[in-house]
Design a protein around this motif. Structure first.
Motif, PDB file in Angstrom:
ATOM      1  N   ASP A 144       0.863  -1.186   0.000  1.00  0.00           N
ATOM      2  CA  ASP A 144       0.000   0.000   0.000  1.00  0.00           C
ATOM      3  C   ASP A 144       0.898   1.235   0.000  1.00  0.00           C
ATOM      4  N   PRO A 145       0.667   2.219  -0.923  1.00  0.00           N
ATOM      5  CA  PRO A 145       1.552   3.392  -0.979  1.00  0.00           C
ATOM      6  C   PRO A 145       1.556   4.203   0.319  1.00  0.00           C
ATOM      7  N   GLN A 146       0.421   4.320   0.991  1.00  0.00           N
ATOM      8  CA  GLN A 146       0.386   5.082   2.258  1.00  0.00           C
ATOM      9  C   GLN A 146       1.182   4.355   3.337  1.00  0.00           C
ATOM     10  N   ASP A 147       1.034   3.035   3.421  1.00  0.00           N
ATOM     11  CA  ASP A 147       1.763   2.257   4.408  1.00  0.00           C
ATOM     12  C   ASP A 147       3.255   2.272   4.118  1.00  0.00           C
ATOM     13  N   ALA A 148       3.625   2.245   2.846  1.00  0.00           N
ATOM     14  CA  ALA A 148       5.034   2.280   2.477  1.00  0.00           C
ATOM     15  C   ALA A 148       5.666   3.583   2.954  1.00  0.00           C
ATOM     16  N   GLN A 149       4.929   4.671   2.842  1.00  0.00           N
ATOM     17  CA  GLN A 149       5.440   5.977   3.301  1.00  0.00           C
ATOM     18  C   GLN A 149       5.634   5.959   4.822  1.00  0.00           C
ATOM     19  N   VAL A 150       4.702   5.364   5.590  1.00  0.00           N
ATOM     20  CA  VAL A 150       4.789   5.284   7.040  1.00  0.00           C
ATOM     21  C   VAL A 150       5.991   4.436   7.438  1.00  0.00           C
ATOM     22  N   GLN A 152       8.736   3.983   5.673  1.00  0.00           N
ATOM     23  CA  GLN A 152       9.949   4.745   5.381  1.00  0.00           C
ATOM     24  C   GLN A 152      10.219   5.784   6.473  1.00  0.00           C
ATOM     25  N   GLN A 153       9.170   6.451   6.963  1.00  0.00           N
ATOM     26  CA  GLN A 153       9.342   7.458   8.025  1.00  0.00           C
ATOM     27  C   GLN A 153       9.830   6.783   9.318  1.00  0.00           C
TER      28      GLN A 153
END
Length: 161
Positions: A144-150, A152-153
């Motif tokens: 999921d693109p949103q989960d991938a961003q989380v 990475q953070q």
């Protein structure tokens, strides 16, 4: 429990004494209870012996007694009877009859009264605490693109520390 519960009808003999004590408000007064009987020979009501009781009231009942009970008023008192004896001045035996009152009211067969409900002090408002978040977080999906961003953070924060 083996307690003696009594209900007596009489007149207030002393002004109520009100005190604030550690256990809460307390009031006491003396109640005169006179037996009356019909004298057939004379055709009249006659007063018999008078008994005196010390009436004790606690908490809200004590506060209400102090506010509205006066000498001479006819009352009905219900409570636990306690008879105590003690020796005073060497040899003289002294007895007292106390009533720990549960209920006290004016005797309406001998007059009228106006009932007014006691006003209780309001408790200070309690600050509302926010409800905790009890939900179980959903699993992280790296696709999921949103989960991938989380993710990475979170990896960046871990790398800094």
């Amino acid at each position: 429990m083996n307690e003696t519960i009594v209900c007596v009808v009489g007149n207030v003999a002393t002004q109520p004494v009100y005190r604030e004590v550690a256990a809460g408000p307390s009031a006491r007064f003396r109640l005169a209870v006179t037996a009356r009987y019909w004298d057939r020979e004379r055709g009249v009501w006659t007063d018999g012996h008078t008994n005196f009781f010390t009436v004790w009231a606690n908490r809200q009942l004590a506060t209400n007694v102090a506010a509205c009970v006066e000498v001479g008023q006819p009352l009905v008192v219900q409570g636990r009877l306690k008879v105590r004896t003690e020796v005073r001045e060497g040899q003289q035996q002294w007895a007292s009859a106390d009533i720990d009152a549960v209920a006290i009211g004016h005797d309406l067969s001998r007059g009228t009264a106006i009932f007014q409900r006691a006003v209780k002090p309001e408790a200070p408002p309690v600050a509302a605490r926010p409800e905790p978040a009890w939900e179980t977080p959903r699993p992280v999906d790296p696709q999921d693109p949103q989960d991938a961003q989380v993710v990475q953070q979170a990896e960046a924060v871990v790398a800094v520390t």
